[in-house]
Design an enzyme around this catalytic site. Sequence first.
Site, mmCIF file in Angstrom:
data_model
loop_
_atom_site.group_PDB
_atom_site.id
_atom_site.type_symbol
_atom_site.label_atom_id
_atom_site.label_comp_id
_atom_site.label_asym_id
_atom_site.label_seq_id
_atom_site.Cartn_x
_atom_site.Cartn_y
_atom_site.Cartn_z
ATOM 1 N N THR A 229 0.859 -1.186 0.000
ATOM 2 C CA THR A 229 0.000 0.000 0.000
ATOM 3 C C THR A 229 0.892 1.233 0.000
ATOM 4 O O THR A 229 1.643 1.458 0.957
ATOM 5 C CB THR A 229 -0.920 0.015 1.236
ATOM 6 N N LYS B 184 -7.405 1.719 -2.866
ATOM 7 C CA LYS B 184 -6.965 1.200 -1.563
ATOM 8 C C LYS B 184 -7.098 2.281 -0.486
ATOM 9 O O LYS B 184 -7.407 1.993 0.679
ATOM 10 C CB LYS B 184 -5.525 0.704 -1.673
ATOM 11 N N LYS C 9 0.583 5.070 8.264
ATOM 12 C CA LYS C 9 1.206 5.477 6.991
ATOM 13 C C LYS C 9 0.140 5.605 5.892
ATOM 14 O O LYS C 9 0.115 6.582 5.144
ATOM 15 C CB LYS C 9 2.266 4.418 6.645
HETATM 16 P P1 NAP Z 1 5.480 -6.556 7.372
HETATM 17 O O1 NAP Z 1 5.053 -7.825 7.997
HETATM 18 O O2 NAP Z 1 6.067 -5.504 8.231
HETATM 19 O O3 NAP Z 1 6.521 -6.941 6.190
HETATM 20 C C1 NAP Z 1 7.174 -5.963 5.452
HETATM 21 C C2 NAP Z 1 8.052 -6.628 4.406
HETATM 22 O O4 NAP Z 1 8.662 -5.616 3.605
HETATM 23 C C3 NAP Z 1 9.187 -7.458 5.014
HETATM 24 O O5 NAP Z 1 9.418 -8.577 4.210
HETATM 25 C C4 NAP Z 1 10.370 -6.465 4.940
HETATM 26 O O6 NAP Z 1 11.625 -7.097 4.918
HETATM 27 C C5 NAP Z 1 10.069 -5.822 3.597
HETATM 28 N N1 NAP Z 1 10.735 -4.528 3.445
HETATM 29 C C6 NAP Z 1 10.468 -3.388 4.134
HETATM 30 N N2 NAP Z 1 11.252 -2.389 3.701
HETATM 31 C C7 NAP Z 1 12.022 -2.906 2.715
HETATM 32 C C8 NAP Z 1 13.026 -2.354 1.868
HETATM 33 N N3 NAP Z 1 13.402 -1.066 1.967
HETATM 34 N N4 NAP Z 1 13.613 -3.164 0.952
HETATM 35 C C9 NAP Z 1 13.242 -4.466 0.860
HETATM 36 N N5 NAP Z 1 12.302 -5.051 1.628
HETATM 37 C C10 NAP Z 1 11.694 -4.271 2.553
HETATM 38 O O7 NAP Z 1 4.280 -5.851 6.594
HETATM 39 P P2 NAP Z 1 2.974 -6.537 5.951
HETATM 40 O O8 NAP Z 1 1.885 -6.548 6.976
HETATM 41 O O9 NAP Z 1 3.356 -7.774 5.230
HETATM 42 O O10 NAP Z 1 2.573 -5.380 4.904
HETATM 43 C C11 NAP Z 1 3.241 -5.235 3.659
HETATM 44 C C12 NAP Z 1 2.444 -4.242 2.797
HETATM 45 O O11 NAP Z 1 1.124 -4.743 2.609
HETATM 46 C C13 NAP Z 1 2.305 -2.855 3.442
HETATM 47 O O12 NAP Z 1 2.349 -1.871 2.449
HETATM 48 C C14 NAP Z 1 0.925 -2.910 4.089
HETATM 49 O O13 NAP Z 1 0.355 -1.618 4.233
HETATM 50 C C15 NAP Z 1 0.181 -3.782 3.089
HETATM 51 N N6 NAP Z 1 -0.979 -4.530 3.627
HETATM 52 C C16 NAP Z 1 -0.915 -5.149 4.838
HETATM 53 C C17 NAP Z 1 -2.025 -5.855 5.308
HETATM 54 C C18 NAP Z 1 -2.031 -6.572 6.641
HETATM 55 O O14 NAP Z 1 -3.128 -6.927 7.138
HETATM 56 N N7 NAP Z 1 -0.874 -6.850 7.257
HETATM 57 C C19 NAP Z 1 -3.187 -5.947 4.514
HETATM 58 C C20 NAP Z 1 -3.192 -5.345 3.261
HETATM 59 C C21 NAP Z 1 -2.072 -4.640 2.826
HETATM 60 P P3 NAP Z 1 12.371 -7.508 6.299
HETATM 61 O O15 NAP Z 1 11.857 -8.867 6.632
HETATM 62 O O16 NAP Z 1 13.797 -7.465 5.973
HETATM 63 O O17 NAP Z 1 11.991 -6.467 7.335
#
Ligand code: NAP
Length: 287
Positions: A93, A168, A236
């Site tokens: 997102t 979104k 965010k």
């Molecule tokens: P998360 O568990 O915090 O995972 C974030 C991922 O991004 C990790 O694999 C992290 O790697 C990677 N990452 C972050 N910064 C990076 C960079 N600069 N370069 C390369 N890799 C990087 O977050 P999430 O919940 O999966 O969410 C991911 C996205 O989906 C976000 O944009 C969020 O808003 C969206 N989203 C989330 C949900 C939900 O319910 N969780 C639902 C819909 C959409 P590391 O392992 O090295 O930290």
Amino acid sequence: MQTGIIGLGAMGTGMARNLARSGNLNLLWNRTSATADTLTKELDITAAASIQQLASSVDIIIVCVSADKDLLEVIKAIQQSIRPGSIVIDTSTVSSETATKAAELLAVRQAHLLDAPVSGGVEGAKNGTLAMMVGGDQAILDKVKPVLDSICSRIIYMGPTGSGQGTKAVNQIIAAGINQAVTEALAFAQAEGLPLEKVIDVVSGGAAGNWFLEHRGLSMTRQQYQPGFKLALHHKDLKICQSMAEQNSADLPLVQQTIIDYQQLMNDGFGDEDISALYRLKQKNLA
Ligand code: NAP
């Protein structure tokens, strides 16, 4: 077509598992390599030696990283090695502007971007039932739809680049309102001394029932705030919504209040908890 995934967090891991199960995953990469190694062992899918190696080896790249700057870092890191004609599907997102910038960076290499954020939470990622809202070229979406069908139960083409992220933003405003309503109502129920499990059960079956109440209601009343969806990530997203509204001189009072509440929780060290941690503030207000 060969497919790779970049970003194996709460959402990316579920997507990777479903892509692998349906035979649609060939390579994976995560910034923290230990996460990639664990998934490699579980799924028997090779971890790329580098993000560049992944980009040069596949035709479809699914990305799921945290925020705008992270997406742009990833796109810049793969820009030189990506193959012409490759398709990047960004499920993170981010703002519509960032999606447009990413598409421009890829176009230099004749590669394509679909901004394809998802909704449905970690449960949706785990079960392969995400709702995906897609911006970009519809003909490109048609090419990759068979792969996306293994992680989504609904895929809707919204329009040109940025339309997926615009949609979104709508989703995230609704999610803020639902979080405000559910946490406040359950804190009220608790203050009234009502039996919380029964309240959640009966209310879930009526007009006030919703996904968040069903999936996070009980856990929040038990003070369990394991993400789920990290509060700092929703913060965010709401800042993106606020900035979009400001461009049209519009106000989003519900978004503004939720940003204030989340900021307070983040200041208190709860940014990595699930968004249902808003219950902490509601409980205090009703005590
Ligand atoms: P998360 O568990 O915090 O995972 C974030 C991922 O991004 C990790 O694999 C992290 O790697 C990677 N990452 C972050 N910064 C990076 C960079 N600069 N370069 C390369 N890799 C990087 O977050 P999430 O919940 O999966 O969410 C991911 C996205 O989906 C976000 O944009 C969020 O808003 C969206 N989203 C989330 C949900 C939900 O319910 N969780 C639902 C819909 C959409 P590391 O392992 O090295 O930290």
